[in-house]
Design a protein around this motif. Structure first.
Motif, PDB file in Angstrom:
ATOM      1  N   LEU A  22       0.562  -1.025  -0.085  1.00  0.00           N
ATOM      2  CA  LEU A  22      -0.355   0.098   0.027  1.00  0.00           C
ATOM      3  C   LEU A  22       0.497   1.544   0.009  1.00  0.00           C
ATOM      4  CD1 LEU A  22      -2.729  -0.897   2.144  1.00  0.00           C
ATOM      5  CD2 LEU A  22      -3.164  -0.344   0.067  1.00  0.00           C
ATOM      6  N   ALA A  23       2.272   1.020   0.581  1.00  0.00           N
ATOM      7  CA  ALA A  23       3.043   2.469   0.233  1.00  0.00           C
ATOM      8  C   ALA A  23       3.769   2.572  -0.793  1.00  0.00           C
ATOM      9  CB  ALA A  23       4.186   2.030   1.470  1.00  0.00           C
ATOM     10  N   PRO A  25       2.277   5.873  -4.039  1.00  0.00           N
ATOM     11  CA  PRO A  25       1.071   5.944  -5.304  1.00  0.00           C
ATOM     12  C   PRO A  25      -0.081   5.904  -5.646  1.00  0.00           C
ATOM     13  CG  PRO A  25       3.496   7.309  -5.007  1.00  0.00           C
ATOM     14  CD  PRO A  25       3.242   6.107  -4.482  1.00  0.00           C
ATOM     15  N   LEU A  28      -2.390   2.953  -3.964  1.00  0.00           N
ATOM     16  CA  LEU A  28      -3.302   3.625  -3.416  1.00  0.00           C
ATOM     17  C   LEU A  28      -3.767   3.790  -4.202  1.00  0.00           C
ATOM     18  CD1 LEU A  28      -1.535   5.556  -0.900  1.00  0.00           C
ATOM     19  CD2 LEU A  28      -2.671   3.635  -0.680  1.00  0.00           C
ATOM     20  N   LEU A  94      -7.926  -0.561   9.400  1.00  0.00           N
ATOM     21  CA  LEU A  94      -6.808  -0.377   8.014  1.00  0.00           C
ATOM     22  C   LEU A  94      -6.662   0.240   7.577  1.00  0.00           C
ATOM     23  CD1 LEU A  94      -3.572  -0.675   7.993  1.00  0.00           C
ATOM     24  CD2 LEU A  94      -4.468  -3.079   6.428  1.00  0.00           C
ATOM     25  N   GLY A  97      -8.757   3.998   7.057  1.00  0.00           N
ATOM     26  CA  GLY A  97      -7.940   4.846   8.390  1.00  0.00           C
ATOM     27  C   GLY A  97      -7.476   5.389   6.215  1.00  0.00           C
ATOM     28  N   ILE A  98      -7.091   4.483   5.962  1.00  0.00           N
ATOM     29  CA  ILE A  98      -6.028   4.768   4.363  1.00  0.00           C
ATOM     30  C   ILE A  98      -6.802   5.548   3.294  1.00  0.00           C
ATOM     31  CG2 ILE A  98      -5.008   3.504   2.766  1.00  0.00           C
ATOM     32  CD1 ILE A  98      -3.406   1.306   4.674  1.00  0.00           C
ATOM     33  N   ALA A 100      -9.378   7.647   3.981  1.00  0.00           N
ATOM     34  CA  ALA A 100      -9.657   8.613   4.298  1.00  0.00           C
ATOM     35  C   ALA A 100      -8.552   9.535   4.395  1.00  0.00           C
ATOM     36  CB  ALA A 100     -10.166   8.477   6.229  1.00  0.00           C
ATOM     37  N   ALA A 101      -7.637   9.119   4.228  1.00  0.00           N
ATOM     38  CA  ALA A 101      -6.380  10.072   4.198  1.00  0.00           C
ATOM     39  C   ALA A 101      -6.933  10.843   2.928  1.00  0.00           C
ATOM     40  CB  ALA A 101      -4.797   9.436   3.802  1.00  0.00           C
TER      41      ALA A 101
END
Lengths: 103, 103
Positions: A22-23, A25, A28, A94, A97-98, A100-101
């Motif tokens: 997930l890290a 762009p 994601l 998890l 939360g991601i 929502a970024a």
């Protein structure tokens, strides 16, 4: 097109691999798009990404092998879905939360 | 010991950097320990880790620069805390989901 699409079972999914997958762009962006689309999934090629086809393939493989997405052949397409049930069961909160970024 | 301990303000924290910082077993161990300890924090050297001092320093810097931890000099020690308020505000559920992971 003889590549076998392996997916780790839920019990083999590792948090470090999920976070690494997930890290990035582009990955994601794929995950956000799959979350928006929901259970029906989408043909991998239909996700709009600013990368070459081989880079796209690499990112999708990273996500699949980490247990983040499911890819299944349907006719000549490959339909991709987010493994939301598995991730929510293993790491409650998890994904939300991601997603929502800001991006 | 003249290194300045820079920390990104909440508004500069990036989800990709946070996920990258967390996608490592040693750094996850640090985060779990800091979550257990809570607001008081702990001297960086007091966290039991199976790595050399320079590797420990590298991991702590990665976490600090991503906005995951706060490190403040207190006398001759450096006290480390998890930036839980910032992370929970930016990505509600992310930390709890990660801390729920089996390890």
């Amino acid at each position: 097109m003889t590549e076998t699409l392996t997916h780790p079972p839920r019990s083999d999914i590792q948090i470090e691999s999920v976070l690494h997958a997930l890290a990035d762009p582009v990955r994601l962006r794929i995950v956000r798009e799959l979350a928006r689309i929901g259970c029906d999934g989408i043909a991998c090629g239909a996700i709009d990404l600013p990368v070459t086809k081989s880079t796209r393939t690499h990112h999708l493989r990273t996500l699949r092998e980490a247990g983040v997405i499911q890819v299944r052949p349907v006719g000549t397409s490959r339909i991709t879905t987010l493994r939301r049930d598995d991730l929510d069961a293993l790491y409650p909160g998890l994904l939300d939360g991601i997603l929502a970024a800001p991006h």
